[in-house]
Design a protein around this motif. Sequence first.
Motif, short mmCIF file in Angstrom:
data_model
loop_
_atom_site.label_atom_id
_atom_site.label_comp_id
_atom_site.label_asym_id
_atom_site.label_seq_id
_atom_site.Cartn_x
_atom_site.Cartn_y
_atom_site.Cartn_z
N ASP A 1 -23.65 -53.59 -25.61
CA ASP A 1 -23.37 -54.65 -26.33
C ASP A 1 -22.11 -55.62 -25.69
O ASP A 1 -21.59 -55.10 -24.80
N ASP B 1 -19.61 -58.20 -27.91
CA ASP B 1 -18.37 -58.31 -28.90
C ASP B 1 -18.09 -57.10 -29.29
O ASP B 1 -18.89 -56.48 -30.02
N GLY B 2 -16.65 -56.81 -29.23
CA GLY B 2 -16.32 -55.37 -29.84
C GLY B 2 -16.68 -54.09 -28.90
O GLY B 2 -16.35 -53.15 -29.14
N THR B 3 -17.40 -54.76 -27.78
CA THR B 3 -17.68 -53.43 -26.74
C THR B 3 -17.12 -53.68 -25.44
O THR B 3 -16.17 -53.22 -25.09
N ASP C 1 -20.73 -50.81 -30.87
CA ASP C 1 -19.63 -50.69 -31.92
C ASP C 1 -19.97 -51.00 -33.26
O ASP C 1 -19.33 -50.93 -34.15
N SER C 2 -21.28 -51.61 -33.72
CA SER C 2 -21.72 -52.24 -34.83
C SER C 2 -22.84 -51.95 -35.36
O SER C 2 -23.76 -51.52 -34.80
N ASP D 1 -25.94 -52.70 -33.27
CA ASP D 1 -26.43 -51.60 -32.41
C ASP D 1 -27.16 -50.48 -33.10
O ASP D 1 -27.58 -49.60 -32.31
MG LIG Z 1 -20.63 -55.59 -31.07
#
Ligand SMILES: [Mg+2]
Length: 220
Positions: free
Chosen positions: A10, A12-14, A170-171, A174
């Motif tokens: 991933d 974003d956020g990863t 992260d989310s 995923d």
């Molecule tokens: Mg993410």
Amino acid sequence: MSKARIVFCDFDGTITVNDNIVAIMKHFDPPGWEPIVEKILDKSISIRQGVGAMFALLPTSRKEEIVDYAITNAVIRDGFREFVDYCQANDIQLLITSGGIDFFIYPLLKPFPIPTEHIYSNGSSFEGSTIQILWPNPCDEHCATDCGMCKTSIIRSYDSEHYEKIIIGDSITDFEGAKLVDTIFARSHLVDMCKQLDYPYYAFETFFDIIKQLEADPVV
Ligand SMILES: [Mg+2]
Ligand SMILES: [Zn+2]
């Protein structure tokens, strides 16, 4: 014959510390974006519909500002460069599977030796008066989620007989993918979801954590 390792990572956020779509919306704050996020979260609209609707609130006249903000604001998580090198050195295929948008993903990944065809994201058009999101990676016949960028479709396209599949994320986006792989690396919401369903996962904070675990765990 041993399987080839493939990583679905991933963005974003990863790879980045924060979610870039949320950061763009918070910063430019176009009226009406927050109710759209609520509708995505309560699932009354799909992710594709929601992301499309949010970007349609942003005028293309501000293109430069928006692109600049997204790129300068993002922070790459520690160890990512080393992780890209580790994958290369160990013949691990690294695919970036992101529900983010091309105009920030490609510039942010440019410093890393990742071939363009290994980066899956949504596209964008600045031709009209507001930003239009394009969807070059739609759901296959097995996914009815209307993801926009469908991670499970990409994961399914690699046959489990020949590939040992690893997801890093992260989310929520995923989580469906995590059900299809051999190994899960999780942080944030994805950790909570794995715990709830008793899925085995490795928690990570930096990409160094992931390298360490992969080194300890030989290919099946
Ligand atoms: Mg993410
Ligand atoms: Zn899908």
